[in-house]
Design a protein around this motif. Sequence first.
Motif, PDB file in Angstrom:
ATOM      1  N   THR A 223      22.344  10.899 -49.370  1.00 61.03           N
ATOM      2  CA  THR A 223      23.421  11.189 -50.315  1.00 61.03           C
ATOM      3  C   THR A 223      22.854  11.898 -51.538  1.00 61.03           C
ATOM      4  OG1 THR A 223      24.584   9.181 -49.606  1.00 61.03           O
ATOM      5  CG2 THR A 223      25.293  10.176 -51.685  1.00 61.03           C
ATOM      6  N   ASN A 278      18.642  20.974 -48.863  1.00 65.27           N
ATOM      7  CA  ASN A 278      19.727  20.051 -48.534  1.00 65.27           C
ATOM      8  C   ASN A 278      20.417  19.497 -49.781  1.00 65.27           C
ATOM      9  OD1 ASN A 278      19.787  17.284 -46.109  1.00 65.27           O
ATOM     10  ND2 ASN A 278      21.437  18.374 -47.105  1.00 65.27           N
ATOM     11  N   HIS A 281      23.471  21.531 -51.392  1.00 59.74           N
ATOM     12  CA  HIS A 281      24.696  21.859 -50.650  1.00 59.74           C
ATOM     13  C   HIS A 281      25.964  21.655 -51.472  1.00 59.74           C
ATOM     14  CE1 HIS A 281      22.191  22.543 -47.332  1.00 59.74           C
ATOM     15  NE2 HIS A 281      22.447  21.497 -46.578  1.00 59.74           N
ATOM     16  N   ARG A 316      27.238  13.992 -48.729  1.00 58.32           N
ATOM     17  CA  ARG A 316      26.762  12.996 -47.757  1.00 58.32           C
ATOM     18  C   ARG A 316      26.353  13.711 -46.479  1.00 58.32           C
ATOM     19  NH1 ARG A 316      26.034   9.984 -43.625  1.00 58.32           N
ATOM     20  NH2 ARG A 316      26.797   7.840 -43.499  1.00 58.32           N
ATOM     21  N   ASN A 317      25.093  13.561 -46.084  1.00 59.22           N
ATOM     22  CA  ASN A 317      24.628  14.147 -44.834  1.00 59.22           C
ATOM     23  C   ASN A 317      25.268  13.462 -43.632  1.00 59.22           C
ATOM     24  OD1 ASN A 317      22.889  16.337 -45.185  1.00 59.22           O
ATOM     25  ND2 ASN A 317      21.138  15.033 -45.645  1.00 59.22           N
ATOM     26  N   LYS A 351      20.167  16.460 -38.645  1.00 61.09           N
ATOM     27  CA  LYS A 351      21.214  16.899 -39.561  1.00 61.09           C
ATOM     28  C   LYS A 351      22.225  17.742 -38.796  1.00 61.09           C
ATOM     29  CE  LYS A 351      18.238  16.912 -43.683  1.00 61.09           C
ATOM     30  NZ  LYS A 351      16.872  16.828 -43.130  1.00 61.09           N
ATOM     31  N   HIS A 354      27.579  18.052 -43.067  1.00 61.70           N
ATOM     32  CA  HIS A 354      27.667  17.269 -44.299  1.00 61.70           C
ATOM     33  C   HIS A 354      29.089  17.258 -44.810  1.00 61.70           C
ATOM     34  CE1 HIS A 354      27.134  21.286 -46.284  1.00 61.70           C
ATOM     35  NE2 HIS A 354      27.876  20.750 -47.239  1.00 61.70           N
ATOM     36  N   THR A 356      31.207  16.933 -48.565  1.00 60.24           N
ATOM     37  CA  THR A 356      31.148  16.928 -50.028  1.00 60.24           C
ATOM     38  C   THR A 356      32.492  16.500 -50.587  1.00 60.24           C
ATOM     39  OG1 THR A 356      29.497  18.699 -50.067  1.00 60.24           O
ATOM     40  CG2 THR A 356      30.739  18.330 -52.097  1.00 60.24           C
TER      41      THR A 356
END
Length: 376
Positions: A223, A278, A281, A316-317, A351, A354, A356
């Motif tokens: 996160t 990462n 993002h 958040r991935n 990954k 994600h 957001t």
Amino acid sequence: MNSNSETPILPPATIGIVGGGQLGQMLALSAKAMGYHVGILDPTPQSPAGQVADFQIVADYQEATALEQLAQRSDVLTYEFENVDVVALDSVQSLTRLPQGTDLLRLTRNRLAEKQFLHSQGIPVTPFAAVQGTVALETAVEQLGTPAILKTLEGGYDGHGQVDINQPELSAASRELCQQPCILERRQDFKLEVAMMVTRDATGNVVAFPLVENRHQNHILHTTIAPAQVASAVHQRAKILATKIAAALHLRGVLGIEFFVLPDGELLVNELAPRPHNSGHYSIEACNISQFEAHIRSICGLPIPQITQTTPAVMRNLLGADLQVARDLLSQHPEWHFHDYGKAEIKKQRKMGHVTVLDADIQAALAAVAALKGEQ
């Protein structure tokens, strides 16, 4: 760090990207929105970046003829990850422009060289020592103390290629790892991890993104909270250090800088990433321009505006099976900005995308992604 011409590269020029993962995909999307053509070199057919580019050369990164082909078809080259064949990149600089050069790659792919560079610039880092062999490791442990972390000089990511050393007696794992060139770093009792993306235009003007907090699970970013909820002095200190690093590197493109915040509020630089990162993002939705547009502007010699964050954000991935969970919940969460990288195969801890969330209330934004329980 390079001698390429500084004449701006304007649309509809072609940008070649070495690497076809999610970072390449988001670079390509930004470039396409600005009117550029985009070519990708990646061994995976229909790679995430290849899906949104004008063309993809399907070949290994180390295949010299493929890299030459990409260079010949591109007005400028860039890369989306560190483990590029530097010698091959050097060989195509006569065919096209590579504003980032290759010195930065050589520096950041070697943990010892990176730490030595930062130390030479007066940038605070954790105490460290070069190690190869059991005797050297025993000496370094005695000098630095424990706890410490043993890391390979090159390769390794998301926790791979490293061993924790919590006591003077060496474990079998540390004895085995140190047979190759390594670095031993004193482990810091830090309060939290923060990061800042920074870039620099062709005239030498350095532009920094907001400082963010990164929270990890199993050594993988989980996160990001933007901006970081720390004292203003910490934000200011991070920007000073980031600006100093960017200037010393004659940076082109975007650089990710990871810091530890110590209990007294001081910062130590942990790691550099010579590309979008990462933890940046969130900038796609939360800033006036994203880290990806900033990267494109920098390598193309265009001006870069001062960065402003319009709304606090949480990123958040989505790792492995998290992607399907997010897909299933998407219809219930209109506040999510959902990104699916389009990878062909779901793998554990990989990954995959994600999410957001923008919200003036950070706790509310964190609650909005709480339904994603996380892959174990």
